[in-house]
Motif scaffolding. Sequence first.
Motif, PDB file in Angstrom:
ATOM      1  N   LYS A  55     -15.262 -62.672 -15.575  1.00  0.00           N
ATOM      2  CA  LYS A  55     -16.572 -63.309 -15.593  1.00  0.00           C
ATOM      3  C   LYS A  55     -16.452 -64.732 -16.154  1.00  0.00           C
ATOM      4  CE  LYS A  55     -21.146 -62.775 -17.703  1.00  0.00           C
ATOM      5  NZ  LYS A  55     -22.010 -61.908 -18.556  1.00  0.00           N
ATOM      6  N   MET A  77     -18.852 -63.422  -6.875  1.00  0.00           N
ATOM      7  CA  MET A  77     -20.062 -63.303  -7.702  1.00  0.00           C
ATOM      8  C   MET A  77     -20.240 -61.902  -8.274  1.00  0.00           C
ATOM      9  SD  MET A  77     -22.752 -65.813  -5.678  1.00  0.00           S
ATOM     10  CE  MET A  77     -22.559 -65.041  -4.071  1.00  0.00           C
ATOM     11  N   GLY A  80     -19.055 -61.780 -11.619  1.00  0.00           N
ATOM     12  CA  GLY A  80     -19.630 -62.748 -12.546  1.00  0.00           C
ATOM     13  C   GLY A  80     -18.825 -64.024 -12.604  1.00  0.00           C
ATOM     14  N   VAL A  82     -17.497 -67.674 -10.918  1.00  0.00           N
ATOM     15  CA  VAL A  82     -18.324 -68.772 -10.408  1.00  0.00           C
ATOM     16  C   VAL A  82     -17.830 -69.200  -9.037  1.00  0.00           C
ATOM     17  CG1 VAL A  82     -19.177 -71.101 -10.849  1.00  0.00           C
ATOM     18  CG2 VAL A  82     -18.785 -69.536 -12.768  1.00  0.00           C
ATOM     19  N   MET A 160     -24.557 -59.096 -16.262  1.00  0.00           N
ATOM     20  CA  MET A 160     -24.805 -60.518 -16.011  1.00  0.00           C
ATOM     21  C   MET A 160     -26.227 -60.892 -16.391  1.00  0.00           C
ATOM     22  SD  MET A 160     -22.865 -61.131 -12.352  1.00  0.00           S
ATOM     23  CE  MET A 160     -22.578 -59.482 -11.696  1.00  0.00           C
ATOM     24  N   ILE A 166     -23.522 -69.350 -11.756  1.00  0.00           N
ATOM     25  CA  ILE A 166     -22.843 -68.492 -10.785  1.00  0.00           C
ATOM     26  C   ILE A 166     -22.271 -69.293  -9.615  1.00  0.00           C
ATOM     27  CG2 ILE A 166     -24.856 -67.940  -9.367  1.00  0.00           C
ATOM     28  CD1 ILE A 166     -22.024 -65.521 -10.503  1.00  0.00           C
ATOM     29  N   HIS A 185     -27.837 -67.880 -11.573  1.00  0.00           N
ATOM     30  CA  HIS A 185     -28.350 -66.780 -10.756  1.00  0.00           C
ATOM     31  C   HIS A 185     -29.838 -66.992 -10.461  1.00  0.00           C
ATOM     32  CE1 HIS A 185     -25.086 -63.725 -10.956  1.00  0.00           C
ATOM     33  NE2 HIS A 185     -24.827 -64.212 -12.164  1.00  0.00           N
TER      34      HIS A 185
END
Length: 537
Positions: A55, A77, A80, A82, A160, A166, A185
């Motif tokens: 993440k 995604m 988590g 990017v 998340m 994101i 997000h």
Amino acid sequence: MHKPLLTTDFLDRARTHYGDDEAVVATTGDRFTYGELGERADRFSAALQERGIEKGDRVAVLDPNTHYHLEAAYGIMQLGAVHTPLNYRLTPNDFEYILNDAGVDAIYADYDYAENIEAVRESVPTETFITNDADAVDGEWESFDEMLEAAGTEYDRPEMSEDEIITINYTSGTTGDPKGVCRTHRCETIHAYLITAHQELRDDDVYLWTLPMFHANGWGHIFAVTGIGAKHVCTRGVDAADIFEAVRSEDVSYMCGAPTVLNMLTSHYAEHEPETTGDADVRLATAGSAPPEATIRTVEEEFGWYMKHVYGATETGPLITTSDARRHFDDDSDDRFRIKKRQGLAYLGTEVRVVDEDGNDVPRDDETIGEIVVRGNQIMEKYWNKPEETEEAFNDRIEGYYHMGDLATVDENGMVSIQDRKKDIIISGGENISSIELEDTLFDHPEISDVAVIPAPSDQWGETPKAFVVPEGGDPDDPGVTVDELVDFTRDNLAGYKVVREIEFVEELPTTATGKVQKYELRQEEWEDEDRMVGQG
């Protein structure tokens, strides 16, 4: 009740309600259901996790509009991580800067573009290199499909928050180096909701990918089209004949395209008169520059498509306005062309203002010019590692609004119409080009003493870069270098779409008393026969 808004919800919903329905028509001829698309995304998540991606890590995607891009984006995604899509038209030096700036840990690159990453491999922090055809790529690259087959579908999806970044979309800046637009997000989700409403997306839509998926996440369509349960038809570039054939054979109902794409379609139609629809009515959204009335007329009256003109920037989602205000025009009236050329009314939940230098709203007289500023839930969080640029973007004329850099008027209904640009940005064929970056490049040529680059009108591209060059020897009639040599010099040092197309040798540039170049004077001269100082594609 508060439920976090997460980009992963879009594919989750499609899998739940449309798992057996066709989701993607791939460029390879393969077809995938939403269940199959979801499984492939799961496998990519598992493969990345096995390679240490966690993440918050940045994972880049360099791909034309193929099914691999969709699978990679959601696979990233779901961890988590990017999603960092890259413009495939950039040069190896551009990629080197972005991969270092974002600290990219892994990259998936299409086989047609992987060589530009391989060229800078030793000078970037990236450790995992994946492609969709490893045999076609030099260097050590893992095969996307073999990774998926070996990985299985099990992975740990972390908890998340909707306020976490994101996606990072890189955009050309006015000072040359690309800026990473950080989106959460929440803002991605709300933007997708907005285009679902304003672009009238339905689950029986068939969406043709003529717009780059890397460009602000395909204007948010990787989310909205997926979440609503519609069908993606993928492409490997824009070809007019292929577009018309796809529209007919796949019953395409919706697509997007910059005015330069519309120009390609109208030219092809004039010569070949192809069928323009299948069994579905077609809607088309255009942005980048205002389309000429003649183009709108051809698309609507000869193609039989319905056109929506929208506006925005990478930093704003991108979309913040629409000219599709049907209570303000009659579908059968020529007056609709005048209105559809405008950037239009604010999207739902979006505050769009036109303000003077003191931050006060200009009158709704369609004459007084001010800068467009905007605030809304779809606006970016910040620029990656650029706090000063972020502060300026949100607080120049008025505090708390993103400043678009476009100068506009506003009419009695609140519809904005861009007249000029404040920033040193040229929008050519829908792509942002920094005039300062072009100037910096040309200054490196030994036969150039001074240079100013401005947008010039172009029937094909809306705008095209034009350079006013003061030769090192001072004589514009004997500059010591040819136009072709300077064009080739920019082509050798910049991405192809940034190449200077027009060059004029001059004895001197217009300047203020303090020596600042007056680009405005150059632009006035170039645009004196146009009704505004921005391009119409």
